[in-house]
Write a protein that holds these residues in place. Structure first.
Motif, PDB file in Angstrom:
ATOM      1  N   ALA A   1       0.835  -1.207   0.000  1.00 23.69           N
ATOM      2  CA  ALA A   1       0.000   0.000   0.000  1.00 23.69           C
ATOM      3  C   ALA A   1       0.869   1.257   0.000  1.00 23.69           C
ATOM      4  N   LEU A   2       1.920   1.255   0.806  1.00 20.26           N
ATOM      5  CA  LEU A   2       2.799   2.417   0.890  1.00 20.26           C
ATOM      6  C   LEU A   2       3.494   2.669  -0.447  1.00 20.26           C
ATOM      7  N   SER A   3       3.920   1.616  -1.097  1.00 25.41           N
ATOM      8  CA  SER A   3       4.561   1.742  -2.404  1.00 25.41           C
ATOM      9  C   SER A   3       3.597   2.364  -3.424  1.00 25.41           C
ATOM     10  N   ILE A   4       2.377   1.881  -3.425  1.00 28.72           N
ATOM     11  CA  ILE A   4       1.369   2.402  -4.367  1.00 28.72           C
ATOM     12  C   ILE A   4       1.108   3.877  -4.109  1.00 28.72           C
ATOM     13  N   TYR A   5       0.861   4.234  -2.858  1.00 31.84           N
ATOM     14  CA  TYR A   5       0.529   5.622  -2.549  1.00 31.84           C
ATOM     15  C   TYR A   5       1.710   6.562  -2.763  1.00 31.84           C
ATOM     16  N   THR A   6       2.919   6.098  -2.439  1.00 36.04           N
ATOM     17  CA  THR A   6       4.097   6.936  -2.668  1.00 36.04           C
ATOM     18  C   THR A   6       4.237   7.242  -4.150  1.00 36.04           C
ATOM     19  N   GLN A   7       4.047   6.231  -4.981  1.00 38.88           N
ATOM     20  CA  GLN A   7       4.158   6.418  -6.427  1.00 38.88           C
ATOM     21  C   GLN A   7       3.006   7.269  -6.972  1.00 38.88           C
ATOM     22  N   ALA A   8       1.792   7.004  -6.530  1.00 40.39           N
ATOM     23  CA  ALA A   8       0.619   7.675  -7.096  1.00 40.39           C
ATOM     24  C   ALA A   8       0.410   9.084  -6.538  1.00 40.39           C
ATOM     25  N   LEU A   9       0.701   9.262  -5.254  1.00 44.01           N
ATOM     26  CA  LEU A   9       0.353  10.524  -4.600  1.00 44.01           C
ATOM     27  C   LEU A   9       1.549  11.322  -4.101  1.00 44.01           C
ATOM     28  N   GLY A  10       2.689  10.669  -3.976  1.00 43.54           N
ATOM     29  CA  GLY A  10       3.869  11.320  -3.431  1.00 43.54           C
ATOM     30  C   GLY A  10       4.004  11.062  -1.939  1.00 43.54           C
ATOM     31  N   ALA A  11       5.224  11.192  -1.460  1.00 43.30           N
ATOM     32  CA  ALA A  11       5.536  10.863  -0.061  1.00 43.30           C
ATOM     33  C   ALA A  11       4.887  11.803   0.941  1.00 43.30           C
ATOM     34  N   ASP A  12       4.565  13.027   0.529  1.00 41.15           N
ATOM     35  CA  ASP A  12       4.031  14.011   1.473  1.00 41.15           C
ATOM     36  C   ASP A  12       2.515  14.076   1.505  1.00 41.15           C
ATOM     37  N   HIS A  13       1.839  13.278   0.684  1.00 46.23           N
ATOM     38  CA  HIS A  13       0.379  13.290   0.674  1.00 46.23           C
ATOM     39  C   HIS A  13      -0.141  12.728   2.005  1.00 46.23           C
ATOM     40  N   PRO A  14      -1.230  13.284   2.534  1.00 48.01           N
ATOM     41  CA  PRO A  14      -1.760  12.788   3.819  1.00 48.01           C
ATOM     42  C   PRO A  14      -2.071  11.288   3.817  1.00 48.01           C
ATOM     43  N   THR A  15      -2.555  10.760   2.709  1.00 49.31           N
ATOM     44  CA  THR A  15      -2.852   9.328   2.658  1.00 49.31           C
ATOM     45  C   THR A  15      -1.575   8.517   2.746  1.00 49.31           C
ATOM     46  N   THR A  16      -0.553   8.924   2.023  1.00 47.44           N
ATOM     47  CA  THR A  16       0.734   8.229   2.069  1.00 47.44           C
ATOM     48  C   THR A  16       1.317   8.287   3.473  1.00 47.44           C
ATOM     49  N   ARG A  17       1.245   9.440   4.094  1.00 50.90           N
ATOM     50  CA  ARG A  17       1.784   9.577   5.460  1.00 50.90           C
ATOM     51  C   ARG A  17       1.005   8.705   6.441  1.00 50.90           C
ATOM     52  N   SER A  18      -0.305   8.611   6.267  1.00 48.58           N
ATOM     53  CA  SER A  18      -1.110   7.772   7.147  1.00 48.58           C
ATOM     54  C   SER A  18      -0.719   6.295   7.020  1.00 48.58           C
ATOM     55  N   VAL A  19      -0.560   5.827   5.785  1.00 46.64           N
ATOM     56  CA  VAL A  19      -0.155   4.433   5.579  1.00 46.64           C
ATOM     57  C   VAL A  19       1.247   4.211   6.133  1.00 46.64           C
ATOM     58  N   ALA A  20       2.132   5.188   5.985  1.00 45.64           N
ATOM     59  CA  ALA A  20       3.495   5.074   6.536  1.00 45.64           C
ATOM     60  C   ALA A  20       3.440   4.944   8.050  1.00 45.64           C
ATOM     61  N   ARG A  21       2.527   5.683   8.702  1.00 49.16           N
ATOM     62  CA  ARG A  21       2.377   5.556  10.159  1.00 49.16           C
ATOM     63  C   ARG A  21       1.848   4.166  10.518  1.00 49.16           C
ATOM     64  N   ASN A  22       0.880   3.683   9.746  1.00 51.54           N
ATOM     65  CA  ASN A  22       0.359   2.333   9.983  1.00 51.54           C
ATOM     66  C   ASN A  22       1.475   1.308   9.896  1.00 51.54           C
ATOM     67  N   ARG A  23       2.299   1.450   8.887  1.00 52.86           N
ATOM     68  CA  ARG A  23       3.414   0.515   8.680  1.00 52.86           C
ATOM     69  C   ARG A  23       4.436   0.629   9.798  1.00 52.86           C
ATOM     70  N   ALA A  24       4.755   1.855  10.213  1.00 53.84           N
ATOM     71  CA  ALA A  24       5.751   2.071  11.261  1.00 53.84           C
ATOM     72  C   ALA A  24       5.322   1.458  12.595  1.00 53.84           C
ATOM     73  N   MET A  25       4.012   1.394  12.835  1.00 55.36           N
ATOM     74  CA  MET A  25       3.517   0.801  14.083  1.00 55.36           C
ATOM     75  C   MET A  25       3.864  -0.677  14.186  1.00 55.36           C
ATOM     76  N   LEU A  26       4.126  -1.308  13.054  1.00 60.43           N
ATOM     77  CA  LEU A  26       4.435  -2.744  13.045  1.00 60.43           C
ATOM     78  C   LEU A  26       5.934  -3.028  13.153  1.00 60.43           C
ATOM     79  N   GLY A  27       6.748  -1.973  13.112  1.00 60.00           N
ATOM     80  CA  GLY A  27       8.190  -2.163  13.222  1.00 60.00           C
ATOM     81  C   GLY A  27       8.859  -2.657  11.974  1.00 60.00           C
TER      82      GLY A  27
END
Length: 182
Positions: free
Chosen positions: A156-182
């Motif tokens: 999901a993070l790969s898709i959103y980073t490519q489609a929306l960019g790293a600074d988009h709120p959706t991309t940042r939200s998915v990055a936070r979700n991913r970071a919670m898992l270590g």
């Protein structure tokens, strides 16, 4: 973690409970009028029913949410086919409701089904696939499968980073979700 749009925020304040109730009441009246005009099984009602289901879900009325979302799914399936992205969106919303009521197996099945439809029809890197992968990652996490959750969230993070960019709120939200898992 599981959301329709993992970003969920575009800088605007979330609507309050009274606003959501007003929106739901207005949409119910609109649907009633359209049903009188078009008939209760008209396919043009499907998106309104999905919106009504989403509002009911936000208001905590999961029974009504499920009923409206299943009606929307039935209309979309009848009109567009079971393998259409509109059906996948309905299934995704049903999965969100199931997840919220603790039916993790049902939510998992719904997110897997939505993901399979969207990936087949829209391609592996479409934002709808990212939405489905994010939601699947959340339910996998809650089921205790951290490895698979990380894989889904990485996708999901790969898709959103490519489609929306790293600074988009959706991309940042998915990055936070991913970071919670270590």
């Amino acid at each position: 973690m599981n959301e329709e749009d993992p970003g969920g925020t575009d800088g605007h304040k979330a609507p309050g409970l009274a606003d959501l109730r007003t929106q739901r009441d207005n949409l119910e009246h609109l649907i009633e009028a359209r049903q009188r005009q078009l008939g209760v099984e008209h396919p043009d009602l499907a998106n309104d029913l999905r919106d009504l289901g989403r509002l009911s879900h936000e208001l905590g009325d999961v029974m009504d949410a499920q009923a409206q979302l299943r009606r929307a799914l039935a209309l979309h399936t009848e009109t567009l086919g079971a393998e259409h992205p509109e059906a996948a969106t309905d299934i995704n919303h049903i999965g969100l409701v199931l997840h919220d009521i603790g039916d993790l197996d049902g939510a998992h099945a719904a997110f897997e089904r939505a993901l399979a439809i969207d990936e087949t029809v829209l391609g592996r890197n479409h934002p709808s696939v990212g939405r489905d992968a994010n939601n699947l990652g959340g339910v996998l996490r809650d089921m205790g499968d951290g490895f698979s959750a990380r894989q889904a969230l990485d996708w999901a993070l790969s898709i959103y980073t490519q489609a929306l960019g790293a600074d988009h709120p959706t991309t940042r939200s998915v990055a936070r979700n991913r970071a919670m898992l270590g």
